[in-house]
Design an enzyme around this catalytic site. Structure first.
Site, PDB file in Angstrom:
ATOM      1  N   CYS A  21      -4.008  10.736   1.308  1.00 26.01           N
ATOM      2  CA  CYS A  21      -3.258   9.494   1.058  1.00 26.01           C
ATOM      3  C   CYS A  21      -1.835   9.790   0.610  1.00 26.01           C
ATOM      4  CB  CYS A  21      -3.953   8.673  -0.021  1.00 26.01           C
ATOM      5  SG  CYS A  21      -5.690   8.461   0.291  1.00 26.01           S
ATOM      6  N   LYS A  76       0.831  -1.215   0.000  1.00 21.31           N
ATOM      7  CA  LYS A  76       0.000   0.000   0.000  1.00 21.31           C
ATOM      8  C   LYS A  76       0.867   1.267   0.000  1.00 21.31           C
ATOM      9  CE  LYS A  76      -3.185   2.953   0.550  1.00 21.31           C
ATOM     10  NZ  LYS A  76      -4.279   3.216  -0.360  1.00 21.31           N
TER      11      LYS A  76
HETATM   12  N1  SAJ Z   1      -1.536  14.918  -8.851  1.00 17.44           N
HETATM   13  C1  SAJ Z   1      -0.627  15.711  -9.543  1.00 17.44           C
HETATM   14  N2  SAJ Z   1      -0.190  15.267 -10.753  1.00 17.44           N
HETATM   15  C2  SAJ Z   1      -0.620  14.097 -11.313  1.00 17.44           C
HETATM   16  C3  SAJ Z   1      -1.515  13.293 -10.592  1.00 17.44           C
HETATM   17  C4  SAJ Z   1      -1.965  13.725  -9.359  1.00 17.44           C
HETATM   18  O1  SAJ Z   1      -0.221  16.773  -9.075  1.00 17.44           O
HETATM   19  O2  SAJ Z   1      -0.197  13.791 -12.414  1.00 17.44           O
HETATM   20  C5  SAJ Z   1      -2.021  15.357  -7.533  1.00 17.44           C
HETATM   21  C6  SAJ Z   1      -3.531  15.506  -7.459  1.00 17.44           C
HETATM   22  O3  SAJ Z   1      -3.953  16.751  -7.940  1.00 17.44           O
HETATM   23  C7  SAJ Z   1      -3.753  15.338  -5.975  1.00 17.44           C
HETATM   24  C8  SAJ Z   1      -2.696  14.317  -5.567  1.00 17.44           C
HETATM   25  O4  SAJ Z   1      -1.732  14.335  -6.597  1.00 17.44           O
HETATM   26  O5  SAJ Z   1      -3.515  16.542  -5.266  1.00 17.44           O
HETATM   27  C9  SAJ Z   1      -3.202  12.905  -5.383  1.00 17.44           C
HETATM   28  O6  SAJ Z   1      -4.200  12.576  -6.357  1.00 17.44           O
HETATM   29  P1  SAJ Z   1      -4.310  11.144  -7.034  1.00 17.44           P
HETATM   30  O7  SAJ Z   1      -5.459  11.168  -7.957  1.00 17.44           O
HETATM   31  O8  SAJ Z   1      -3.006  10.766  -7.595  1.00 17.44           O
HETATM   32  O9  SAJ Z   1      -4.541  10.136  -5.853  1.00 17.44           O
HETATM   33  P2  SAJ Z   1      -5.578  10.068  -4.603  1.00 17.44           P
HETATM   34  O10 SAJ Z   1      -4.858  10.607  -3.407  1.00 17.44           O
HETATM   35  O11 SAJ Z   1      -6.894  10.621  -4.916  1.00 17.44           O
HETATM   36  O12 SAJ Z   1      -5.739   8.477  -4.474  1.00 17.44           O
HETATM   37  C10 SAJ Z   1      -4.568   7.683  -4.300  1.00 17.44           C
HETATM   38  C11 SAJ Z   1      -4.624   6.516  -5.301  1.00 17.44           C
HETATM   39  N3  SAJ Z   1      -3.325   5.840  -5.307  1.00 17.44           N
HETATM   40  C12 SAJ Z   1      -2.647   5.652  -6.455  1.00 17.44           C
HETATM   41  O13 SAJ Z   1      -3.041   6.046  -7.527  1.00 17.44           O
HETATM   42  C13 SAJ Z   1      -1.355   4.908  -6.332  1.00 17.44           C
HETATM   43  C14 SAJ Z   1      -5.730   5.560  -4.891  1.00 17.44           C
HETATM   44  O14 SAJ Z   1      -5.700   4.389  -5.701  1.00 17.44           O
HETATM   45  C15 SAJ Z   1      -5.563   5.158  -3.415  1.00 17.44           C
HETATM   46  O15 SAJ Z   1      -6.613   4.290  -3.010  1.00 17.44           O
HETATM   47  C16 SAJ Z   1      -5.633   6.413  -2.588  1.00 17.44           C
HETATM   48  O16 SAJ Z   1      -4.536   7.241  -2.964  1.00 17.44           O
HETATM   49  C17 SAJ Z   1      -5.544   6.051  -1.120  1.00 17.44           C
HETATM   50  O17 SAJ Z   1      -6.594   6.024  -0.452  1.00 17.44           O
HETATM   51  O18 SAJ Z   1      -4.445   5.711  -0.641  1.00 17.44           O
END
Ligand code: SAJ
Length: 449
Positions: A269, A215
């Site tokens: 997360c 995780k």
């Molecule tokens: N972000 C960027 N650039 C990107 C992608 C995301 O700046 O290219 C930012 C987003 O705007 C946001 C943050 O990163 O602020 C996180 O967003 P996210 O969509 O990457 O992830 P979360 O936090 O919504 O969900 C993540 C997911 N983990 C992965 O993709 C490895 C999800 O599958 C998990 O279940 C979740 O964390 C969790 O609960 O741990």
């Protein structure tokens, strides 16, 4: 092993959809939370979080009569702990000069303790909360053994991380592969029996600490990859390059997939979990810590960009702030870098008006308005912080009659490729060097989309 009843402790973004789904698939579910107002809301058939499809699924589950609520656990075949594991806000650890944020496991500990009086032979306990490596075996197991029952022999214990993406929770809960890490193989097998009630994705069995590490590795991997994208944005500005164009070209390489820069990494997360590695092994998790610092530094980088565009003194400057959520098309403001940027602008004395389409009431400590029109109506500059579809869809034609603003600052590449200049707007984008911007202006083009 046949599970008829399950007690879900913690009714947040993971616990509530999980409880709802188990009830939908025929189990009797007791949802437990220490927050009375959440329980009242749920008992009234309302939900306290926004997640597509959840309200409907929740109401359907309530109507079956199989989903009930309480402040305390009760006897059940299985117990699922889905409480938050944040880090301490103002407390830091330090080893050999390396400073790190510390995990706050109090909610996990309290939930495990609350289960003890109700544990019976043959029960299964699952920890779902994201936790530092070894939490299941070193923290939860000894608490459960206070019951006099032996974990692994009399009761089963496993760690099974949630991996669902906010915005797609109900779907991913069922379809994603599920990892179940048992403290022994029988515990992992018991976990498989429970989740196979609704999980259609592959169920992978392993040991508890591997599952915990899996995780953390997933979210850390994403954090580090976003950090390199943010660092590329900084470098591109230095070298007069458009980072968005550079990334789209680099990504044509079959083995390269650079993520998107932006105002930083938020949510409960990815901005939290990597610290669990840093705390557990500060001498080893060096790259991970550095990546966290790059991403945590992005709001400051955005502030610097705003100052470069508007001048160093922001006091009294009228800025419309569009988007406060931690990522596009969700209502979740937790650990949001957009909120951090807005707060920093306020501290600089700027007169901001923030608009978050998914949470029109905004936040109490920020000047928020419920409509776009109100945010921009007397702004001199408009700052785009979240790539919500509705904000990205704004066109020069739509915006021009609403605002006297002449400056647009786009931190998420939401507005490139439109004819802003023809309508009296100057567009500045994060990660785009000013030399390049001038060249583009001279050529009358507005950059890659
Ligand atoms: N972000 C960027 N650039 C990107 C992608 C995301 O700046 O290219 C930012 C987003 O705007 C946001 C943050 O990163 O602020 C996180 O967003 P996210 O969509 O990457 O992830 P979360 O936090 O919504 O969900 C993540 C997911 N983990 C992965 O993709 C490895 C999800 O599958 C998990 O279940 C979740 O964390 C969790 O609960 O741990």
């Amino acid at each position: 092993m046949n599970f008829q009843t399950v007690c879900v402790i913690g009714l947040g973004y993971i616990g509530l959809p999980t409880a709802t789904t188990f009830a939908a698939y025929g189990l009797r579910v007791l949802g437990v939370d220490i927050n009375h107002s959440i329980l009242d809301t749920l008992r009234n058939g309302e939900i306290h979080i926004q997640e597509p499809g959840l309200r409907k699924a929740f109401r359907a589950a309530l109507e079956t009569g199989r989903l009930t609520f309480s402040e305390q656990p009760a006897l059940a075949d299985a117990f699922i702990i889905a409480v938050p594991t944040p880090f301490y806000e103002d407390e830091y650890g330090e080893v050999n000069g390396i400073r790190f944020k510390k995990a706050d496991l109090r909610a996990v500990i309290a939930a495990a303790e609350a289960i003890v009086p109700y544990l019976r032979k043959g029960n299964l306990v699952i920890l779902e909360s994201t936790s530092p490596p070894r939490t299941t075996v070193d923290v939860v197991r000894p608490i459960l053994e206070r019951s006099g029952l032996k974990v692994g022999r009399d009761v089963y214990l496993a760690y099974s991380p949630e991996r669902v993406l906010p915005g797609r929770i109900l779907q991913e809960l069922i379809e994603n592969p599920r990892v179940i890490g048992g403290v022994n193989p029988e515990s992992a097998q018991a976990g498989r029996n429970l989740y196979s009630v609704f999980v259609k994705g592959q169920i992978v069995l392993t040991d508890a600490t591997t599952a915990e590490m899996v995780k953390l590795m997933e979210n850390t991997y994403r954090d580090v990859n976003i950090a390199i994208a943010n660092e590329f944005a900084r470098l591109a500005e230095r070298f007069g390059v458009d980072v968005w164009e550079a990334i789209s070209i680099a990504n044509l390489h079959p083995r390269v997939k650079i993520l998107s820069p932006g105002p930083g990494v938020g949510g409960h997360c990815i901005s939290v979990d990597p610290w669990f590695f840093v705390e557990a092994a500060p001498d080893l998790a060096l790259l991970i810590r550095q990546a966290r610092q790059v991403n945590d530094g992005q709001p400051h980088f955005v502030l610097e960009l705003v100052k470069r565009v508007l001048g160093p003194a922001l006091a009294g400057r009228r800025i419309a702030v569009l988007g406060l959520a931690y990522k596009p098309d969700v209502d979740d403001l937790r650990e949001s870098p957009a909120v951090e940027v807005a707060r920093r602008l306020l501290r600089e004395g700027a007169q901001i008006k923030a608009f978050e389409p998914f949470k029109p009431e905004g936040l109490p400590d920020l000047p928020c308005v419920p409509e776009l029109r109100q945010a921009v109506q007397d702004a001199e500059a408009i700052l785009l912080l979240v790539r919500h579809a509705s904000l990205q869809a704004l066109t020069p034609e739509r915006l021009r009659p609403l605002t006297p603003a002449t400056v647009l600052i786009d931190t998420v590449n939401g507005w490139a490729g439109r004819e802003w200049e023809r309508h009296g707007f100057a567009l500045y984008r994060l990660g785009v060097g000013s030399q390049r911007e001038e060249t583009f202006e001279a050529q009358g083009a507005s950059g890659a989309g």
